[in-house]
Design a protein around this motif. Structure first.
Motif, PDB file in Angstrom:
ATOM      1  N   ASP A  78     -11.973 -28.626   2.791  1.00  0.00           N
ATOM      2  CA  ASP A  78     -12.876 -29.801   2.689  1.00  0.00           C
ATOM      3  C   ASP A  78     -14.336 -29.400   2.357  1.00  0.00           C
ATOM      4  N   MET A  79     -14.736 -28.368   2.953  1.00  0.00           N
ATOM      5  CA  MET A  79     -16.132 -27.655   2.775  1.00  0.00           C
ATOM      6  C   MET A  79     -16.360 -26.841   1.694  1.00  0.00           C
ATOM      7  N   PHE A  80     -15.261 -26.013   1.684  1.00  0.00           N
ATOM      8  CA  PHE A  80     -15.540 -25.018   0.555  1.00  0.00           C
ATOM      9  C   PHE A  80     -14.574 -25.019  -0.657  1.00  0.00           C
ATOM     10  N   GLY A  81     -13.764 -25.819  -0.631  1.00  0.00           N
ATOM     11  CA  GLY A  81     -12.748 -26.042  -1.706  1.00  0.00           C
ATOM     12  C   GLY A  81     -11.399 -25.700  -1.229  1.00  0.00           C
ATOM     13  N   LYS A  82     -10.269 -26.769  -1.327  1.00  0.00           N
ATOM     14  CA  LYS A  82      -9.042 -26.421  -1.059  1.00  0.00           C
ATOM     15  C   LYS A  82      -8.123 -25.351  -1.521  1.00  0.00           C
ATOM     16  N   ARG A  83      -8.254 -25.044  -2.932  1.00  0.00           N
ATOM     17  CA  ARG A  83      -7.664 -24.083  -3.511  1.00  0.00           C
ATOM     18  C   ARG A  83      -8.237 -22.638  -3.102  1.00  0.00           C
ATOM     19  N   ARG A  84      -9.391 -22.746  -2.743  1.00  0.00           N
ATOM     20  CA  ARG A  84      -9.780 -21.266  -2.201  1.00  0.00           C
ATOM     21  C   ARG A  84      -9.319 -21.064  -1.030  1.00  0.00           C
ATOM     22  N   LEU A  85      -9.370 -22.131   0.096  1.00  0.00           N
ATOM     23  CA  LEU A  85      -8.695 -21.911   1.135  1.00  0.00           C
ATOM     24  C   LEU A  85      -7.019 -21.564   1.019  1.00  0.00           C
ATOM     25  N   LEU A  86      -6.680 -22.180   0.157  1.00  0.00           N
ATOM     26  CA  LEU A  86      -5.087 -22.056  -0.087  1.00  0.00           C
ATOM     27  C   LEU A  86      -4.745 -20.549  -0.333  1.00  0.00           C
ATOM     28  N   LEU A  87      -5.547 -20.055  -1.183  1.00  0.00           N
ATOM     29  CA  LEU A  87      -5.537 -18.621  -1.717  1.00  0.00           C
ATOM     30  C   LEU A  87      -5.844 -17.688  -0.373  1.00  0.00           C
ATOM     31  N   VAL A  88      -6.857 -18.058   0.424  1.00  0.00           N
ATOM     32  CA  VAL A  88      -6.903 -17.159   1.746  1.00  0.00           C
ATOM     33  C   VAL A  88      -5.894 -17.307   2.566  1.00  0.00           C
ATOM     34  N   SER A  89      -5.209 -18.486   2.654  1.00  0.00           N
ATOM     35  CA  SER A  89      -3.986 -18.724   3.399  1.00  0.00           C
ATOM     36  C   SER A  89      -2.922 -17.671   2.847  1.00  0.00           C
ATOM     37  N   LEU A  90      -2.846 -17.820   1.925  1.00  0.00           N
ATOM     38  CA  LEU A  90      -1.598 -16.864   1.196  1.00  0.00           C
ATOM     39  C   LEU A  90      -1.977 -15.711   1.372  1.00  0.00           C
ATOM     40  N   ALA A  91      -3.161 -15.051   1.266  1.00  0.00           N
ATOM     41  CA  ALA A  91      -3.568 -13.797   1.220  1.00  0.00           C
ATOM     42  C   ALA A  91      -3.247 -13.203   2.644  1.00  0.00           C
ATOM     43  N   LEU A  92      -3.637 -13.886   3.989  1.00  0.00           N
ATOM     44  CA  LEU A  92      -3.029 -13.728   5.159  1.00  0.00           C
ATOM     45  C   LEU A  92      -1.530 -13.667   5.513  1.00  0.00           C
ATOM     46  N   LEU A  93      -1.049 -14.579   4.653  1.00  0.00           N
ATOM     47  CA  LEU A  93       0.694 -14.297   4.683  1.00  0.00           C
ATOM     48  C   LEU A  93       1.243 -13.167   4.113  1.00  0.00           C
ATOM     49  N   VAL A  94       0.415 -12.580   3.060  1.00  0.00           N
ATOM     50  CA  VAL A  94       0.977 -11.484   2.569  1.00  0.00           C
ATOM     51  C   VAL A  94       0.538 -10.167   3.387  1.00  0.00           C
ATOM     52  N   ALA A  95      -0.477 -10.188   3.809  1.00  0.00           N
ATOM     53  CA  ALA A  95      -1.145  -9.175   4.941  1.00  0.00           C
ATOM     54  C   ALA A  95      -0.268  -9.030   6.086  1.00  0.00           C
ATOM     55  N   GLY A  96       0.146 -10.204   6.685  1.00  0.00           N
ATOM     56  CA  GLY A  96       0.778 -10.141   7.786  1.00  0.00           C
ATOM     57  C   GLY A  96       2.380  -9.893   7.481  1.00  0.00           C
ATOM     58  N   SER A  97       2.765 -10.092   6.288  1.00  0.00           N
ATOM     59  CA  SER A  97       4.180  -9.569   5.851  1.00  0.00           C
ATOM     60  C   SER A  97       4.206  -8.029   5.959  1.00  0.00           C
ATOM     61  N   VAL A  98       3.290  -7.472   5.118  1.00  0.00           N
ATOM     62  CA  VAL A  98       3.073  -6.123   4.989  1.00  0.00           C
ATOM     63  C   VAL A  98       2.981  -5.436   6.418  1.00  0.00           C
ATOM     64  N   VAL A  99       2.203  -5.891   7.156  1.00  0.00           N
ATOM     65  CA  VAL A  99       1.906  -5.261   8.614  1.00  0.00           C
ATOM     66  C   VAL A  99       3.525  -5.361   9.069  1.00  0.00           C
ATOM     67  N   GLY A 100       3.948  -6.362   9.186  1.00  0.00           N
ATOM     68  CA  GLY A 100       5.330  -6.633   9.804  1.00  0.00           C
ATOM     69  C   GLY A 100       6.456  -5.638   9.304  1.00  0.00           C
ATOM     70  N   ALA A 101       6.192  -5.550   7.847  1.00  0.00           N
ATOM     71  CA  ALA A 101       7.142  -4.617   7.104  1.00  0.00           C
ATOM     72  C   ALA A 101       6.967  -3.095   7.535  1.00  0.00           C
ATOM     73  N   LEU A 102       5.812  -2.832   7.982  1.00  0.00           N
ATOM     74  CA  LEU A 102       5.545  -1.422   8.348  1.00  0.00           C
ATOM     75  C   LEU A 102       5.622  -1.051   9.843  1.00  0.00           C
ATOM     76  N   ALA A 103       5.613  -2.097  10.537  1.00  0.00           N
ATOM     77  CA  ALA A 103       5.729  -2.109  11.848  1.00  0.00           C
ATOM     78  C   ALA A 103       7.044  -1.208  12.540  1.00  0.00           C
ATOM     79  N   THR A 104       6.834  -0.330  13.180  1.00  0.00           N
ATOM     80  CA  THR A 104       8.009   0.441  14.280  1.00  0.00           C
ATOM     81  C   THR A 104       8.016  -0.092  15.647  1.00  0.00           C
ATOM     82  N   SER A 105       6.686  -0.732  16.152  1.00  0.00           N
ATOM     83  CA  SER A 105       6.728  -0.975  17.495  1.00  0.00           C
ATOM     84  C   SER A 105       6.178  -2.424  17.691  1.00  0.00           C
ATOM     85  N   LEU A 106       6.161  -2.988  19.050  1.00  0.00           N
ATOM     86  CA  LEU A 106       5.969  -4.469  19.166  1.00  0.00           C
ATOM     87  C   LEU A 106       4.476  -4.992  18.728  1.00  0.00           C
ATOM     88  N   ILE A 107       3.555  -4.018  18.866  1.00  0.00           N
ATOM     89  CA  ILE A 107       2.153  -4.616  18.800  1.00  0.00           C
ATOM     90  C   ILE A 107       1.891  -4.931  17.234  1.00  0.00           C
TER      91      ILE A 107
END
Length: 494
Positions: A78-107
């Motif tokens: 609401d403050m800075f633009g919904k599309r902008r925050l939508l893209l930020v959220s999707l970037a976090l999803l991609v980053a999390g997916s890559v981290v999970g794909a490369l994970a070999t341990s629990l942390i």
């Protein structure tokens, strides 16, 4: 500053369809994260060399991160633009997916899952974008489709993840999620416009901090209560902290000139009862995911189980997601002709009927498919009505925050369902070899409780204002009546 719907969109059906399609695809992609690792949960201790209790954090982390992210991203949108925050959220999803794909341990796996959870605000942000950029006549159907994406992604994700886990490395689950995230991000950049509806001002860090503490301690206490013991010092301590933090948050928000969640608006009759009904419906929806897979996968020797694989269980659940999308036009039609209140009550009533049928229909796969279809149809109807009810009672500049808070209420309902069903299933068991398994009556009790939650949702919705009118307090805040679709037109903002 104003946010009229672009004239070209009102005339260009294709352009409108592209926007709705991309946002619904984004919602489905984010919802897929809920069931992404369900098929590999039993193998996780071996895969990451950790105990079963510790690997459970790979699911809990997503829940906690999503609970915190949803109200925060809504307000920032609401403050800075919904599309902008939508893209930020999707970037976090991609980053999390890559981290999970490369994970070999629990942390690293937990970190990746937490980052994926931070994308949970995509669906309420998408609904809010629709209000800002689509013509009003297109809103009911578009909102219903976007709302259904939550259930669609969750239902379709289980069989898809089961197939991937069976025929490929578990890391491929995360690479697939990353690829979907990148595709959605590119589509959002290419298709989705940014709206001009902004609140401006300063971000409420105090409100965000106190609400985050309250949500994390509440959900952590609920999700881990069965493992730690409901009367253990750790569980009770977390729940006490949650109560204190919620009290502090309410006090802070009522005094804040620019609150994270405007509680005065949230206490208006239409918003209050819609959110209360959302908690009950979230409870009812998630109960299906807890009961059906267990009945399908328990050994036939238990007298209640059907002895099927995870893949078969996922395929039984998948039609419920498809029917949620199929009933979106019906949800839109009822909302347009009779109002979103009627749609919500009808949907919740159908859910109750589905669970009552499930009490007697659990002896064959086809019976569980029928139960799943009935409940899915009810959820699809009801979920399409809730954003319309919220948006017709809040200012355009608070749409994302209000929708996000409503999404949070549904998530709280799913958490309560997990805790209540867990207690019931753990307390009504029989011995099979060296294991304790739930009895048939245990599953029936869970379904009866879920039916009761759906009926309570109907009763709560009955207190909503009738179609075509709002309570005076809401009119004072928003200004102007709702349109024929049950959605208040976007108003100029000074």
């Amino acid at each position: 500053m104003s946010t009229p719907a672009p004239a070209t969109l009102d005339e260009d059906v294709t352009g409108t369809g592209r926007i709705v399609g991309v946002l619904a695809f984004a919602g489905i992609t984010v919802a897929l994260m809920q069931t992404l690792i369900i098929p590999i949960v039993p193998q996780l201790p071996t895969l990451v060399n950790a105990s079963a209790a510790n690997t459970a954090w790979a699911i809990t982390a997503t829940l906690l991160a999503g609970a915190v992210a949803v109200p925060v991203t809504g307000r920032l949108g609401d403050m800075f633009g919904k599309r902008r925050l939508l893209l930020v959220s999707l970037a976090l999803l991609v980053a999390g997916s890559v981290v999970g794909a490369l994970a070999t341990s629990l942390i690293p796996l937990i970190i990746g899952r937490a980052l994926q959870g931070l994308a949970a605000g995509v669906i309420p942000l998408g609904i809010s974008i629709m209000r800002d950029v689509l013509p009003s006549r297109k809103l009911p159907g578009s909102i219903a489709l976007m709302s259904a994406s939550l259930g669609v992604g969750g239902a379709l994700g289980l069989p898809a993840a089961a197939v991937i886990a069976e025929y490929a490395s578990w890391h491929f689950l995360f690479w697939t999620a990353a690829a979907l995230g990148l595709i959605v991000t590119a589509l959002v950049v290419a298709v989705i416009p940014e709206s001009d509806a902004r609140t401006g001002g300063a971000f409420d860090f105090g409100g965000a901090a106190t609400l985050s503490v309250a949500l994390v301690t509440l959900l952590l206490g609920i999700s881990k209560g069965s493992d730690w013991g409901w009367t253990s010092a750790r569980t009770l301590g977390l729940l006490v902290v949650a109560v204190v933090a919620f009290a502090a948050w309410v006090t802070w928000e009522l005094r804040s000139p620019q609150p994270l969640v405007d509680l005065r608006v949230s206490m208006r009759r239409q918003v209050l009862f819609t959110n209360a009904a959302s908690i009950m419906l979230g409870f009812a929806m998630f109960a299906l995911s807890l009961v059906l897979p267990q009945i399908l996968q328990l050994p036939a020797a238990t007298g209640v189980g059907l002895g099927k694989s995870v893949l078969v269980a996922g395929l039984v659940m998948a039609p419920s997601g498809l029917v949620m999308m199929a009933v979106a036009p019906l949800s839109s039609r009822i909302t347009t002709t009779r109002g979103p209140k009627t749609t919500l009550m009808a949907g919740a009533g159908v859910v109750a009927v589905g669970y009552l049928a499930g009490i007697v229909l659990m002896g064959a796969v086809w019976q569980l498919v029928v139960v799943s279809l009935i409940i899915g149809a009810g959820i699809g109807l009801a979920y399409g009505a809730m954003p319309a009810l919220i948006m017709s009672a809040v200012p355009a500049t608070e749409t994302a925050a209000a929708n996000s808070f409503n999404t949070l209420m549904r998530s709280l309902g799913t958490s309560f369902a997990s805790a209540v069903a867990g207690v019931i299933l753990a307390s009504m068991t029989v011995t099979l070899g060296s294991a304790q398994v739930p009895t048939q009556n245990a599953f029936r009790v869970v379904m009866a409780v879920a039916a009761g939650a759906a009926v309570l949702s109907v009763l709560l919705a009955s207190f909503l204002p009738a179609h075509g009118r709002t309570d005076d307090a809401a009119s004072d805040v928003v200004g102007g009546p709702v349109d024929a679709h049950g959605v208040r037109p976007v108003q100029p903002v000074d």
